[in-house]
Design an enzyme around this catalytic site. Structure first.
Site, mmCIF file in Angstrom:
data_model
loop_
_atom_site.group_PDB
_atom_site.id
_atom_site.type_symbol
_atom_site.label_atom_id
_atom_site.label_comp_id
_atom_site.label_asym_id
_atom_site.label_seq_id
_atom_site.Cartn_x
_atom_site.Cartn_y
_atom_site.Cartn_z
ATOM 1 N N ASN A 9 0.886 -1.175 0.000
ATOM 2 C CA ASN A 9 0.000 0.000 0.000
ATOM 3 C C ASN A 9 0.914 1.212 0.000
ATOM 4 O OD1 ASN A 9 -1.712 2.086 0.446
ATOM 5 N ND2 ASN A 9 -2.410 1.431 2.483
ATOM 6 N N TRP A 10 1.020 1.814 -1.162
ATOM 7 C CA TRP A 10 1.965 2.941 -1.298
ATOM 8 C C TRP A 10 1.469 4.199 -0.590
ATOM 9 C CZ3 TRP A 10 4.017 3.160 -7.067
ATOM 10 C CH2 TRP A 10 4.736 1.984 -7.334
ATOM 11 N N LYS A 11 0.206 4.240 -0.230
ATOM 12 C CA LYS A 11 -0.394 5.460 0.339
ATOM 13 C C LYS A 11 -0.104 6.632 -0.608
ATOM 14 C CE LYS A 11 -0.257 3.269 4.783
ATOM 15 N NZ LYS A 11 -0.210 3.371 6.234
ATOM 16 N N HIS A 96 -9.590 1.399 4.706
ATOM 17 C CA HIS A 96 -8.337 1.613 5.451
ATOM 18 C C HIS A 96 -8.600 2.573 6.606
ATOM 19 C CE1 HIS A 96 -4.256 2.693 6.479
ATOM 20 N NE2 HIS A 96 -3.865 1.619 5.818
ATOM 21 N N GLU A 98 -6.973 4.940 7.743
ATOM 22 C CA GLU A 98 -6.687 6.347 7.446
ATOM 23 C C GLU A 98 -7.873 7.000 6.739
ATOM 24 O OE1 GLU A 98 -2.913 5.666 5.518
ATOM 25 O OE2 GLU A 98 -2.055 5.124 7.463
ATOM 26 N N GLU A 168 -5.519 -4.614 10.422
ATOM 27 C CA GLU A 168 -4.486 -3.603 10.628
ATOM 28 C C GLU A 168 -4.788 -2.824 11.898
ATOM 29 O OE1 GLU A 168 -2.386 -2.582 6.682
ATOM 30 O OE2 GLU A 168 -4.049 -1.202 6.934
ATOM 31 N N GLY A 174 2.477 2.447 10.796
ATOM 32 C CA GLY A 174 3.462 3.521 10.680
ATOM 33 C C GLY A 174 4.166 3.860 11.987
ATOM 34 N N SER A 212 3.361 -2.073 10.402
ATOM 35 C CA SER A 212 4.790 -2.136 10.716
ATOM 36 C C SER A 212 5.422 -3.487 10.392
ATOM 37 C CB SER A 212 5.041 -1.742 12.182
ATOM 38 O OG SER A 212 4.683 -0.387 12.383
ATOM 39 N N GLY A 233 2.925 -1.098 4.275
ATOM 40 C CA GLY A 233 2.947 0.330 3.988
ATOM 41 C C GLY A 233 4.366 0.788 3.693
ATOM 42 N N GLY A 234 5.009 1.387 4.695
ATOM 43 C CA GLY A 234 6.327 2.002 4.505
ATOM 44 C C GLY A 234 7.341 1.104 3.813
HETATM 45 P P1 13P Z 1 3.017 0.447 7.704
HETATM 46 O O1 13P Z 1 3.527 -0.860 7.128
HETATM 47 O O2 13P Z 1 3.761 1.637 7.225
HETATM 48 O O3 13P Z 1 2.871 0.366 9.184
HETATM 49 O O4 13P Z 1 1.527 0.655 7.101
HETATM 50 C C1 13P Z 1 0.620 -0.382 7.171
HETATM 51 C C2 13P Z 1 -0.580 -0.006 6.401
HETATM 52 O O5 13P Z 1 -1.325 0.887 6.774
HETATM 53 C C3 13P Z 1 -0.842 -0.745 5.153
HETATM 54 O O6 13P Z 1 -2.123 -0.505 4.668
#
Ligand code: 13P
Length: 261
Positions: A9-11, A96, A98, A168, A174, A212, A233-234
């Site tokens: 997930n590149w956000k 998600h 967010e 999640e 994050g 994470s 994510g990251g």
């Molecule tokens: P991180 O891996 O950066 O914690 O993000 C997880 C995420 O929200 C994937 O959708």
């Protein structure tokens, strides 16, 4: 053990230049041996054509991070599931945390987004997860069960067989603080029981863990029967890290192939 699914997930990250290198590196990894894993990237919608042209014909699927709850119409700025499907995308993340937190998406809206994704032929990746306050109040199980139930109520049993779920925990996203294997497994077991109560045929759905995941904890989290992959994510933005997570998943013994993309 079910074959794992590793999804990035590149956000809101990336540029046409940096994407080109990242997509090429993932494609190259998946053109080699030991690809006993399904892999995809969920990119910002503006980059879906770039992902399509870089990944078509490869073992890597692509998708987006959200779709509209509406079919079409006067919804300025929104992107419909059918538009995304026109770019041969496979996945659409819905719900998600967010988006739930920053865009006021309710459980009903998330259910409708999942339904629209399915109508368009996309695989909705339905995200559920509790906040730290909810976990500390002992409400984790109730929160994620309600989030999942709202989606199951919006779709048919046959369509439910096509979804992917991602657990999640909000406090793990994050933050560098992943859920422990025991915490993830316990929540996944609760989600699995919601699926079983709904329909016995949903028992095989993939439930990913996200929050994470990094190269150094990926093997421990993925080497569990109830954790069917990761939503990253990251670490999905750095080719070396994402490929190392792919390696961790590919090296596990998987006996059940559920190819996507
Ligand atoms: P991180 O891996 O950066 O914690 O993000 C997880 C995420 O929200 C994937 O959708």
């Amino acid at each position: 053990m079910q074959r794992k699914l590793i999804l990035g997930n590149w956000k809101m990250h990336g540029s046409t230049e940096s994407n080109a290198a990242l997509l090429a590196a993932i494609r190259e990894r998946m053109s080699r041996e030991n690809t006993n894993v399904d892999v995809g990237v969920c990119v910002p919608a503006i980059f879906v054509e770039q992902a399509r042209s870089a990944l078509q014909g490869s073992a890597v699927a692509w998708g987006v991070q959200d779709v509209s709850a509406h079919v079409q119409g006067a919804f300025t700025g929104e992107i419909s599931a059918a538009m995304v499907a026109g770019f041969q995308a496979t996945f659409a993340i819905v719900g998600h945390s967010e988006r739930r937190a920053n865009h006021g998406e309710t459980a009903l809206v998330v259910g409708e987004k999942a339904r629209q994704a399915l109508v368009a032929g996309l695989v909705p990746v339905v995200c559920v997860g509790e906040t730290l306050a909810e976990r500390e109040a002992g409400a984790t199980d109730a929160v994620v069960r309600a989030q999942l139930a709202a989606v199951l109520e919006a779709i048919s049993v046959d369509d439910a067989k096509k979804i992917v779920i991602a657990y999640e925990p909000v406090w793990a996203i994050g933050t560098g603080r992943s859920a422990s294997v025991d915490e993830a497994q316990a929540t996944h077991a609760g989600l699995r029981s919601v699926l079983r109560e709904y329909d016995a045929g949903l028992d095989k759905l993939r439930i990913l863990y996200g929050g994470s995941i990094k190269p150094d904890n990926a093997s421990a989290l993925l080497d569990c029967d109830g954790i069917d992959g990761g939503l990253i994510g990251g670490a999905s933005l750095k080719s070396a890290d994402f490929i190392s997570i792919i390696e961790a998943a590919a090296s596990l013994h998987a006996d059940d192939s559920l190819h996507v993309g």
